[in-house]
Design an enzyme around this catalytic site. Structure first.
Site, PDB file in Angstrom:
ATOM      1  N   ASP A 115      -7.680  16.594  49.926  1.00 62.90           N
ATOM      2  CA  ASP A 115      -8.183  15.582  48.986  1.00 62.90           C
ATOM      3  C   ASP A 115      -7.946  14.193  49.576  1.00 62.90           C
ATOM      4  O   ASP A 115      -6.795  13.790  49.769  1.00 62.90           O
ATOM      5  CB  ASP A 115      -7.463  15.725  47.637  1.00 62.90           C
ATOM      6  CG  ASP A 115      -8.138  14.928  46.530  1.00 62.90           C
ATOM      7  OD1 ASP A 115      -8.727  13.875  46.826  1.00 62.90           O
ATOM      8  OD2 ASP A 115      -8.056  15.352  45.364  1.00 62.90           O
ATOM      9  N   HIS A 123     -11.574  16.620  46.633  1.00 61.54           N
ATOM     10  CA  HIS A 123     -11.364  16.128  45.269  1.00 61.54           C
ATOM     11  C   HIS A 123     -12.205  16.890  44.235  1.00 61.54           C
ATOM     12  O   HIS A 123     -12.152  16.584  43.053  1.00 61.54           O
ATOM     13  CB  HIS A 123     -11.704  14.629  45.227  1.00 61.54           C
ATOM     14  CG  HIS A 123     -11.077  13.889  44.083  1.00 61.54           C
ATOM     15  ND1 HIS A 123      -9.709  13.845  43.866  1.00 61.54           N
ATOM     16  CD2 HIS A 123     -11.625  13.155  43.084  1.00 61.54           C
ATOM     17  CE1 HIS A 123      -9.455  13.107  42.797  1.00 61.54           C
ATOM     18  NE2 HIS A 123     -10.602  12.686  42.301  1.00 61.54           N
ATOM     19  N   SER A 182      -8.935  13.530  37.617  1.00 70.13           N
ATOM     20  CA  SER A 182      -8.875  12.304  38.409  1.00 70.13           C
ATOM     21  C   SER A 182      -8.290  11.163  37.564  1.00 70.13           C
ATOM     22  O   SER A 182      -7.146  11.261  37.119  1.00 70.13           O
ATOM     23  CB  SER A 182     -10.268  11.989  38.963  1.00 70.13           C
ATOM     24  OG  SER A 182     -10.211  11.047  39.999  1.00 70.13           O
TER      25      SER A 182
END
Length: 209
Positions: free
Chosen positions: A154, A185, A104
Site C-alpha cells: 500500500d 490500497h 481509508s
C-alpha cells in the site's frame, strides 16, 4: 448531540438490530459503503455520514496538509463532532450492538473516535487506516473487537504503521485481528470476508433459550 450533524444516508434495518456506521474514503460520499454495509450485516440499520471537509472538491472527514500529514486540531474537532453524531443515533435507536466500518480516510476518523470514546463501538473494521501519530486512548478497549485490513504494498499506508497501530490497540486491551493482502490500497475479497466474520452474530451457546 444531533442526529443531523452530518449530511447522511440511513437504511433502516430490523427493529432492535445492530447499528452499523460506515465511513467513506477521500473523494467519495455517503453512498460509497451503504450497499457494502447491507451485504455484511443484512439486518442492521446502516448510517453513512458524508465528510464535512472539502479538499479541492473531494469530501473528507478532517483536514490534512499533505499525504499522511494531518491537521491535528481539525482532527480533534472532527472526532468530537463524529462521536456526538454516533451517540445521538445510538441513543435514539437503542440497538443490540454498535458497529463501525471505515475505508481509508473513513477508517482514520473511525479509529480516532475509538481512541476518544473506546466504549462507543462493540466492533470496528478499519480498512487501510493510516495513523501517523501515537494515539492516546481515553480509557480501555478491553472487550472491543477490531479488524484492521491492509495491503503489504500500500503506497498510502505503510505496513510498519499498520503494525504499530495493531500494537497500540492490543496494548489497550482490544481483541485485534489483522487481515493482509499482497496488493496496495484496494479492498480485496479476503478483507470483505474478514469483515463479515467480525460482524457475524456470536454462535448460540447450547442450552440458551
Amino acid at each position: 448531540m444531533s442526529k443531523d450533524a452530518y449530511i447522511h444516508k440511513m437504511l433502516p434495518g430490523s427493529p432492535g438490530s445492530p447499528l452499523l456506521f460506515v465511513f467513506h474514503g477521500t473523494g467519495a460520499d455517503e453512498n460509497q459503503l451503504v450497499g457494502f454495509g447491507r451485504e455484511l450485516v443484512p439486518s442492521a440499520t446502516i448510517i453513512s455520514p458524508r465528510g464535512d471537509v472539502s479538499e479541492h472538491g473531494a469530501a473528507r472527514f478532517f483536514r490534512r496538509t499533505g499525504e499522511g500529514v494531518y491537521d491535528m486540531d481539525d482532527l480533534a474537532r472532527a472526532t468530537s463532532k463524529m462521536a456526538s453524531f454516533v451517540k445521538a443515533h445510538v441513543e435514539a435507536a437503542k440497538p443490540s450492538a454498535v458497529f463501525g466500518l471505515g475505508y481509508s480516510n473513513g477508517a482514520n476518523i473511525l479509529a480516532s473516535v475509538l481512541f476518544a470514546e473506546p466504549g462507543l463501538f462493540d466492533a470496528a473494521a478499519l480498512m487501510h487506516p493510516l495513523i501517523p501519530f501515537e494515539p492516546r486512548v481515553q480509557g480501555s478497549l478491553a472487550g472491543r473487537h477490531i479488524l484492521i485490513t491492509a495491503g503489504r504494498r500500500d503506497p498510502i499506508c505503510p505496513p510498519n504503521l499498520t503494525s504499530r497501530l495493531e500494537a497500540y490497540l492490543r496494548a489497550d486491551g482490544a481483541d485485534v485481528t489483522v487481515e493482509w493482502h499482497d496488493g496496495g490500497h484496494e479492498v480485496r475479497p479476503n478483507e470483505i470476508e474478514a469483515a463479515r466474520r467480525l460482524f457475524a452474530p456470536a454462535p448460540a451457546v447450547e442450552g440458551d433459550k
